[in-house]
Design a protein around this motif. Structure first.
Motif, mmCIF file in Angstrom:
data_model
loop_
_atom_site.group_PDB
_atom_site.id
_atom_site.type_symbol
_atom_site.label_atom_id
_atom_site.label_comp_id
_atom_site.label_asym_id
_atom_site.label_seq_id
_atom_site.Cartn_x
_atom_site.Cartn_y
_atom_site.Cartn_z
ATOM 1 N N PHE A 92 0.987 -1.011 0.462
ATOM 2 C CA PHE A 92 -0.216 0.119 0.034
ATOM 3 C C PHE A 92 0.827 1.502 -0.223
ATOM 4 C CE2 PHE A 92 -1.985 -3.331 1.862
ATOM 5 C CZ PHE A 92 -3.920 -3.113 1.228
ATOM 6 N N ASP A 93 0.773 1.901 -0.748
ATOM 7 C CA ASP A 93 1.777 3.402 -1.842
ATOM 8 C C ASP A 93 1.507 4.449 -0.733
ATOM 9 O OD1 ASP A 93 3.210 1.233 -2.204
ATOM 10 O OD2 ASP A 93 3.457 2.992 -4.135
ATOM 11 N N ASP A 94 1.400 5.610 -0.443
ATOM 12 C CA ASP A 94 1.475 6.728 -0.362
ATOM 13 C C ASP A 94 0.420 7.243 1.153
ATOM 14 O OD1 ASP A 94 2.507 7.131 -3.209
ATOM 15 O OD2 ASP A 94 -0.051 7.411 -3.592
ATOM 16 N N GLY A 95 0.898 6.609 1.996
ATOM 17 C CA GLY A 95 0.041 7.179 3.366
ATOM 18 C C GLY A 95 1.213 7.825 4.246
ATOM 19 N N PRO A 96 1.096 7.587 5.696
ATOM 20 C CA PRO A 96 -0.286 7.026 5.723
ATOM 21 C C PRO A 96 -0.968 8.134 5.942
ATOM 22 C CG PRO A 96 1.263 7.480 7.295
ATOM 23 C CD PRO A 96 1.846 8.012 6.379
ATOM 24 N N ASP A 97 -2.211 8.024 6.230
ATOM 25 C CA ASP A 97 -3.525 9.139 5.664
ATOM 26 C C ASP A 97 -4.486 8.662 6.708
ATOM 27 O OD1 ASP A 97 -5.055 11.038 3.295
ATOM 28 O OD2 ASP A 97 -6.802 9.792 4.995
ATOM 29 N N PRO A 98 -4.688 9.893 7.411
ATOM 30 C CA PRO A 98 -5.565 9.374 8.917
ATOM 31 C C PRO A 98 -7.463 8.812 8.410
ATOM 32 C CG PRO A 98 -5.398 11.749 8.516
ATOM 33 C CD PRO A 98 -4.557 11.005 7.243
ATOM 34 N N ARG A 99 -7.823 9.216 7.206
ATOM 35 C CA ARG A 99 -8.742 8.390 6.783
ATOM 36 C C ARG A 99 -8.774 7.007 6.721
ATOM 37 N NH1 ARG A 99 -13.841 10.929 2.688
ATOM 38 N NH2 ARG A 99 -14.862 9.345 3.112
ATOM 39 N N TRP A 100 -7.901 7.002 5.494
ATOM 40 C CA TRP A 100 -8.232 5.885 5.059
ATOM 41 C C TRP A 100 -7.843 3.919 5.018
ATOM 42 C CZ3 TRP A 100 -11.773 5.369 1.978
ATOM 43 C CH2 TRP A 100 -12.530 6.930 1.860
ATOM 44 N N ARG A 132 3.383 4.197 13.821
ATOM 45 C CA ARG A 132 3.817 3.272 14.731
ATOM 46 C C ARG A 132 1.993 2.071 14.806
ATOM 47 N NH1 ARG A 132 5.427 7.820 17.394
ATOM 48 N NH2 ARG A 132 3.779 8.825 18.380
ATOM 49 N N SER A 133 1.050 2.190 14.995
ATOM 50 C CA SER A 133 0.365 1.381 14.124
ATOM 51 C C SER A 133 0.042 0.451 13.261
ATOM 52 C CB SER A 133 -1.690 1.913 13.652
ATOM 53 O OG SER A 133 -1.693 2.649 15.014
ATOM 54 N N ILE A 134 1.210 1.190 12.144
ATOM 55 C CA ILE A 134 1.683 -0.010 11.290
ATOM 56 C C ILE A 134 2.474 -0.949 11.880
ATOM 57 C CG2 ILE A 134 2.475 -0.309 8.630
ATOM 58 C CD1 ILE A 134 1.599 2.890 7.877
ATOM 59 N N ALA A 135 3.566 -0.459 12.075
ATOM 60 C CA ALA A 135 4.937 -1.335 12.459
ATOM 61 C C ALA A 135 3.935 -2.494 13.746
ATOM 62 C CB ALA A 135 5.660 -0.692 12.905
ATOM 63 N N ALA A 136 3.618 -1.597 14.803
ATOM 64 C CA ALA A 136 2.837 -2.649 15.687
ATOM 65 C C ALA A 136 2.143 -3.856 15.895
ATOM 66 C CB ALA A 136 2.539 -1.764 16.903
ATOM 67 N N GLU A 137 1.283 -3.653 14.827
ATOM 68 C CA GLU A 137 0.296 -4.935 14.048
ATOM 69 C C GLU A 137 1.312 -5.491 13.329
ATOM 70 O OE1 GLU A 137 -3.649 -3.353 12.310
ATOM 71 O OE2 GLU A 137 -3.405 -1.927 13.663
ATOM 72 N N GLY A 138 2.790 -5.279 13.459
ATOM 73 C CA GLY A 138 3.307 -6.425 12.068
ATOM 74 C C GLY A 138 3.583 -6.359 11.037
ATOM 75 N N HIS A 139 3.537 -5.311 10.469
ATOM 76 C CA HIS A 139 3.476 -4.553 8.609
ATOM 77 C C HIS A 139 4.836 -4.286 8.735
ATOM 78 C CE1 HIS A 139 -1.070 -5.744 8.210
ATOM 79 N NE2 HIS A 139 -1.033 -4.487 9.456
ATOM 80 N N THR A 140 5.008 -4.569 7.465
ATOM 81 C CA THR A 140 6.920 -4.232 6.592
ATOM 82 C C THR A 140 6.790 -2.321 6.065
ATOM 83 O OG1 THR A 140 7.292 -6.183 6.505
ATOM 84 C CG2 THR A 140 8.331 -4.500 5.547
ATOM 85 N N LEU A 141 7.645 -1.396 7.129
ATOM 86 C CA LEU A 141 7.634 0.091 6.634
ATOM 87 C C LEU A 141 8.226 -0.222 5.318
ATOM 88 C CD1 LEU A 141 7.246 0.722 9.968
ATOM 89 C CD2 LEU A 141 5.629 1.590 7.827
ATOM 90 N N CYS A 142 8.700 0.546 4.485
ATOM 91 C CA CYS A 142 9.045 0.421 3.415
ATOM 92 C C CYS A 142 9.314 2.411 2.955
ATOM 93 C CB CYS A 142 8.232 0.091 2.448
ATOM 94 S SG CYS A 142 8.702 0.554 0.724
ATOM 95 N N ASN A 143 9.875 2.699 2.496
ATOM 96 C CA ASN A 143 11.159 3.785 1.847
ATOM 97 C C ASN A 143 9.896 4.349 0.721
ATOM 98 O OD1 ASN A 143 12.296 6.531 1.174
ATOM 99 N ND2 ASN A 143 13.417 5.994 1.932
#
Length: 274
Positions: A92-100, A132-143
């Motif tokens: 999933f690209d271009d976030g994070p976004d507070p709505r989506w 932080r939520s993305i990481a805490a839920e076990g997802h991978t972060l990408c630049n």
């Protein structure tokens, strides 16, 4: 005016019209088509925003090898287009976004799926809680670069390096123990300069093999149809959780997740962290 004079004038007029038409056609052929990742872009104080187009500050040029070569798992300039296994990666690209982004995270959590989020630095800085939520839920972060500049690859090596490092810093400010192992070039506009910078920074260039063009907001059915028909073992699927109305993406994802889970094992791209 004599009949012969009229005939001569008609011939000259026809010849001139033909020459003008040829010149117009030649001029049109010399103008390159606009890459879809560069159209109609605007920005806001909180990073890239667009109605139904990906964000960009100025026009870019698509990679010369825009069609991935999945035979060896690499695409433009050797960027990864395959997970290298039978597993499928949702990105999933271009976030994070507070709505989506929260809606996407909720669906992934509901089905127990881990994914990869390619975040824009400005947005990561603006919404660190979501990172932080993305990481805490076990997802991978990408630049995904600082502000989604599709022309970044044309800039100096120093500028590219500073952009990628600044984005990494924004991610690490939110999640200090994050290991950022991947970089996705805005618009897929890879260049040798970007690839060299990725190598210097230890970032794996991440492309994709399935693109439903959800940034165009084609509707949930169209997004769902493309992902369903094109996804195969090893696919990297591109979608977006920011940049405009992503209701179609969210709805399509809700329909797709149970089906994809029945056909494939879904995985976040590995970070390589110890």
């Amino acid at each position: 005016m004599s009949g012969s004079t009229l005939k001569t004038a008609a011939v000259v007029t026809a010849v001139l019209a033909g020459l003008l038409a040829s010149a117009y056609a030649l001029g049109r052929s010399l103008v390159p088509e606009q890459h879809p990742s560069t159209a109609g872009a605007t920005t806001s104080a909180h990073g890239p925003r667009y109605a139904d187009q990906p964000p960009s500050d100025d026009p870019g040029t698509p990679s010369p090898d825009a069609t991935p070569d999945t035979a060896d798992g690499t695409g433009p300039y050797g960027a990864h287009v395959s997970t290298g296994s039978s597993r499928v990666a949702l990105t999933f690209d271009d976030g994070p976004d507070p709505r989506w982004t929260p809606q996407v995270l909720a669906l992934l959590s509901q089905y127990g799926v881990k994914a990869t989020f390619c975040v824009v630095g400005e947005n990561a800085e603006s919404y660190p809680d979501l990172v932080r939520s993305i990481a805490a839920e076990g997802h991978t972060l990408c630049n995904h670069s600082w502000k989604h500049d599709v022309n970044l690859g044309k800039r100096s090596p120093e500028t590219i390096r500073a952009d990628l490092r600044r984005t990494n810093d924004a991610i690490l400010a939110a999640v200090p123990n994050a290991h950022v192992a991947y970089y996705r070039q805005p618009g897929g506009v890879w260049t040798p300069q970007v690839m060299s910078t990725c190598a210097n920074l230890g970032l794996t260039p991440l492309h994709w093999s399935v693109d439903p063009s959800d940034w165009k907001a084609p509707g949930a059915t169209a997004i769902e149809r493309t992902v369903r028909s094109q996804t195969e073992p090893g696919s990297i699927v591109l979608m977006h959780d920011a940049g405009g109305d992503r209701s179609g993406t969210v709805t399509a994802l809700q329909r797709l997740l149970p089906e994809l889970l029945g056909r494939f094992e879904l995985e976040p791209l590995p970070t390589g962290a110890a």
